[in-house]
Write an enzyme that holds these catalytic residues in place. Structure first.
Site, PDB file in Angstrom:
ATOM      1  N   CYS A   2       0.827  -1.200   0.000  1.00  9.90           N
ATOM      2  CA  CYS A   2       0.000   0.000   0.000  1.00  9.90           C
ATOM      3  C   CYS A   2       0.865   1.255   0.000  1.00  9.90           C
ATOM      4  CB  CYS A   2      -0.900   0.002   1.233  1.00  9.90           C
ATOM      5  SG  CYS A   2      -1.774  -1.551   1.509  1.00  9.90           S
ATOM      6  N   ARG A  27       1.090   1.535  -5.904  1.00 12.57           N
ATOM      7  CA  ARG A  27       1.349   0.624  -4.796  1.00 12.57           C
ATOM      8  C   ARG A  27       0.070  -0.056  -4.301  1.00 12.57           C
ATOM      9  NH1 ARG A  27       6.512   1.827  -2.508  1.00 12.57           N
ATOM     10  NH2 ARG A  27       5.942   0.553  -0.737  1.00 12.57           N
ATOM     11  N   TRP A  73      -3.840  -1.793  -1.007  1.00 12.82           N
ATOM     12  CA  TRP A  73      -3.839  -3.089  -1.693  1.00 12.82           C
ATOM     13  C   TRP A  73      -4.292  -4.096  -0.645  1.00 12.82           C
ATOM     14  CZ3 TRP A  73      -1.485  -7.904  -1.297  1.00 12.82           C
ATOM     15  CH2 TRP A  73      -1.566  -8.715  -2.433  1.00 12.82           C
ATOM     16  N   ASN A  99       0.655  -0.035   6.467  1.00  8.12           N
ATOM     17  CA  ASN A  99       1.080  -0.996   5.450  1.00  8.12           C
ATOM     18  C   ASN A  99       1.634  -2.218   6.166  1.00  8.12           C
ATOM     19  OD1 ASN A  99       0.521   0.965   3.585  1.00  8.12           O
ATOM     20  ND2 ASN A  99       2.652   1.386   3.059  1.00  8.12           N
ATOM     21  N   GLY A 100       1.417  -3.392   5.584  1.00 11.85           N
ATOM     22  CA  GLY A 100       1.975  -4.601   6.174  1.00 11.85           C
ATOM     23  C   GLY A 100       0.895  -5.501   6.735  1.00 11.85           C
ATOM     24  N   GLU A 485       9.463 -14.160 -19.344  1.00 14.62           N
ATOM     25  CA  GLU A 485       9.147 -12.754 -19.091  1.00 14.62           C
ATOM     26  C   GLU A 485       8.065 -12.248 -20.038  1.00 14.62           C
ATOM     27  OE1 GLU A 485       9.295  -8.815 -17.560  1.00 14.62           O
ATOM     28  OE2 GLU A 485       9.637 -10.824 -16.762  1.00 14.62           O
ATOM     29  N   LYS A 489       4.437 -10.760 -18.755  1.00 10.42           N
ATOM     30  CA  LYS A 489       3.933  -9.432 -19.097  1.00 10.42           C
ATOM     31  C   LYS A 489       2.514  -9.508 -19.645  1.00 10.42           C
ATOM     32  CE  LYS A 489       6.853  -6.972 -17.510  1.00 10.42           C
ATOM     33  NZ  LYS A 489       6.870  -8.021 -16.552  1.00 10.42           N
ATOM     34  N   GLU A 492       0.086 -10.313 -16.801  1.00 11.69           N
ATOM     35  CA  GLU A 492      -0.051  -9.243 -15.817  1.00 11.69           C
ATOM     36  C   GLU A 492      -1.025  -8.159 -16.255  1.00 11.69           C
ATOM     37  OE1 GLU A 492       4.007  -8.575 -13.337  1.00 11.69           O
ATOM     38  OE2 GLU A 492       4.140  -8.163 -15.474  1.00 11.69           O
ATOM     39  N   HIS A 508       7.018 -32.231 -24.770  1.00 14.23           N
ATOM     40  CA  HIS A 508       6.790 -32.956 -23.521  1.00 14.23           C
ATOM     41  C   HIS A 508       5.510 -32.485 -22.832  1.00 14.23           C
ATOM     42  CE1 HIS A 508      10.731 -34.996 -23.519  1.00 14.23           C
ATOM     43  NE2 HIS A 508      11.129 -33.899 -24.150  1.00 14.23           N
ATOM     44  N   LYS A 607       2.888  -2.638  -7.162  1.00  9.90           N
ATOM     45  CA  LYS A 607       4.252  -2.537  -7.676  1.00  9.90           C
ATOM     46  C   LYS A 607       5.261  -3.241  -6.779  1.00  9.90           C
ATOM     47  CE  LYS A 607       7.490  -0.983 -10.412  1.00  9.90           C
ATOM     48  NZ  LYS A 607       7.633  -1.598 -11.738  1.00  9.90           N
TER      49      LYS A 607
END
Length: 612
Positions: A2, A27, A73, A99-100, A485, A489, A492, A508, A607
């Site tokens: 957050c 955030r 968040w 936060n946390g 990657e 992307k 996300e 496979h 983020k």
């Protein structure tokens, strides 16, 4: 995760806080709220983006010179008005933002309920607010002392700011595992999860460390340990400007940051890569270079995109320096009780923010085992930057978009430099080899620009494939992490299911998924595995699959097999990821935009992951 902003001084706090929350929204953007002190304590909070809070404040304004804000968040409790921060004491005398995660909140809540306290929300933060209230009442403590004593009895991670209508000239700030810093002004002070909310007012900052608490007033501040011992803090000056966190005319931060990569990669090499001299100088590693050179094993720990960069680093260091490398998810490393040998091992951690909770835990685990810990971070003054034994800054500039782009290429550029330094120090690379590689590395920023100039082609691709439900990304060798990657992307920001695999693993299992509705992206540069990758391409085509090929310029051998071919400039095999990843970033961006997705603030993501 957050975002927190606080202000105390002569300005009207409310608009300053809302503006700061907009800059911190990357955030967390489930809900937002403010608390302002001016004779009374006024709280406004609202589910949704900061714009929803701004509308509420237009209808129900608050004024005052002391205040704080929070953009959330969600961890404990679903996003809604009631669960939004700030949370207050039962009598409304004080409020906190947090936060946390308070890990022992359930046992604290149970005791408070037995005492008759009631709760409106599902959050651990409201429990903390009520707990501070209870501690204050029981012992008749001052507000600041009640906060301090309560924090000595909680377990978990927190970054908090608290204000009280009874002490309107004070903000109480504390941190343990969740970043907070003070902005030092003239006759005013600021608090932030990072410096973006107040960068236009001051560049002077104080970084709080874990277990530290600050009493902040308009005319000054004092910092001490949670146990009460005073702490002398150094004031640091930031080296970035407000313009760096603005969109600069781009529609989204993500696009801006993709387009900044020629500059950000150049900055990651500036003063370090010296092609004219045929050498590389990494000043941040000077003191530990003998130990790093002598290492028999390097363990790279990271999360998400940084983990993919670490995989590229594994290929580079093993190939160029002949050192055994293992790449670990930091979240698993910290709990696996890994075998670490201080006589032969070195741990390298990678984090854009320098605050990633799992990665920071890996640093501490390495150091507890007596192992050298080296940090590759972008945020100057961050916790990982301060706690590692040595390190290299990325110098990529602020990255606001939640989906990391320029940080990835900067990380790979720095890892390439470390690989070259080690290779030369260990005698694997001759002077001539190092000259060849530094010459090639110095050309990369200009070559990235060449890829960016091909954006029209990538937009056409995006238009054709924007309705796909699944993608498969395949690569081999140093380009396998690029496939991972690229898939990440797309997942996300566009919410399309995508998977990355080594191309040889297609037979496979994943080949069973291939049909004409599933685009398959091949990274097929002309390296030692090229012929084998082409065979994989032909297998996909034979089953009616649609192929997108990323290859090097001048290669016309894939035109008959692929629907689209994107060419990138030719470079040494080791440095190809710095180029092949760029069209995949652009592809994911354009698809997401065409699907109407919020590119900079994808759902459920934030983020910086500062909680487990």
């Amino acid at each position: 995760m957050c975002g927190i902003v606080g202000y105390i001084g002569p300005r009207d706090a409310s608009p300053l806080i809302v503006n700061g929350l907009r800059r911190l929204e990357y955030r967390g953007y489930d809900s937002a709220g403010v608390a302002v002190v001016n004779g009374s304590l006024d709280v406004r909070k609202k589910e949704g983006k900061v714009d929803e809070l701004a509308k509420l404040l237009e209808a129900q304004p608050v004024e005052g010179h002391v205040g704080m804000g929070h953009t959330r968040w969600a961890t404990h409790g679903a996003p809604c008005d009631v669960n939004s921060h700030p949370h207050t004491s039962t009598d409304g005398r004080f409020a906190i933002v947090h936060n946390g995660i308070i890990e022992n909140y359930a046992s604290i809540k149970k005791r408070l309920v037995e005492k008759g306290y009631t709760f409106e929300s599902e959050t651990d933060t409201e429990v903390l607010a009520r707990f501070i209230e209870d501690v204050q009442k029981e012992a008749g403590l001052s507000f600041a002392e009640a906060v301090r004593q309560a924090l000595t009895r909680v377990e978990g991670a927190y970054g908090i700011v608290a204000v009280s209508r009874d002490e309107p000239d004070l903000m109480v700030v504390a941190r343990n595992g969740s970043p907070l810093l003070l902005g030092v002004g003239e006759g005013e002070h600021f608090v932030g999860s990072d410096a973006s909310p107040f960068i236009e007012f001051t560049k002077n900052v104080v970084y709080l460390a874990d277990g530290e608490m600050a009493l902040v007033r308009a005319d000054g501040y004092e910092v001490f340990q949670i146990d009460g011992a005073p702490v002398a803090k150094e004031v640091h000056q930031l080296d970035w400007d407000l313009e760096e966190i603005a969109k600069g005319g781009y529609e989204h931060f993500m696009l801006k940051e993709i387009m900044e990569q020629p500059e950000s990669v150049a900055n990651a090499m500036r003063g370090r890569v010296r092609p004219g001299e045929g050498r590389i100088k990494l000043g941040g590693l000077d003191d530990v270079l003998p130990q790093l050179t002598a290492a028999e094993r390097i363990v790279i720990c990271a999360c998400g995109t940084s983990w993919h960069a670490g995989l590229v680093g594994e290929y580079l260091i093993e190939r160029l320096a002949r050192v055994n490398v293992e790449v670990e998810y930091a979240s698993e490393f910290r709990y696996r009780n890994p075998v670490l040998d201080p006589e032969r091992d070195v741990v390298i951690v990678i984090s854009q923010s320098g605050e990633t909770a799992d990665t920071l835990a890996a640093v501490r685990q390495a150091q507890q085992a007596g192992v050298l810990a080296i940090g590759l971070v972008n945020a100057v003054g961050s916790t990982i930057a301060r706690e590692t034994d040595a390190g290299v800054y990325l110098h990529a500039g602020p990255e606001i978009g939640v989906a990391s782009t320029k940080a990835f290429t900067a990380q790979v550029a720095v890892l390439a430099q470390i690989a070259l330094v080690l290779g030369h120090e260990r005698g694997v690379l001759t002077d001539a080899d190092l000259q060849t590689h530094t010459d090639a590395l110095a050309k990369i920023p200009g070559q990235i620009q060449t890829v960016l100039d091909d954006d029209d082609l990538i937009q056409r691709m995006a238009r054709d494939y924007r309705y796909a439900s699944n993608f498969l990304y395949l690569g081999r060798g140093v380009n396998f992490p690029v496939a991972l990657e690229g898939a990440l992307k797309l997942k996300e920001i566009s919410y399309i299911h995508a998977e990355g695999y080594p191309a040889a693993e297609m037979k496979h299992g994943p080949i069973a998924l291939i049909d004409r509705f599933m685009p398959v992206v091949f990274i097929a540069t002309r390296d030692a595995t090229y012929d084998k990758v082409v065979s994989n391409v032909e297998e996909v085509v034979a089953r009616g699959g649609t192929v997108i090929a990323i290859t090097d310029e001048g290669n016309d051998g894939l035109g008959d097999l692929a629907e689209y071919v994107v060419e990138v400039p030719k470079t040494l095999d080791a440095f190809e990821p710095l180029l092949t990843v760029v069209p995949l970033q652009l592809l994911s961006y354009h698809i997401a935009v065409m699907r109407g997705c919020n590119v900079d603030q994808p759902r459920n993501l934030a983020k910086s992951v500062t909680v487990e």
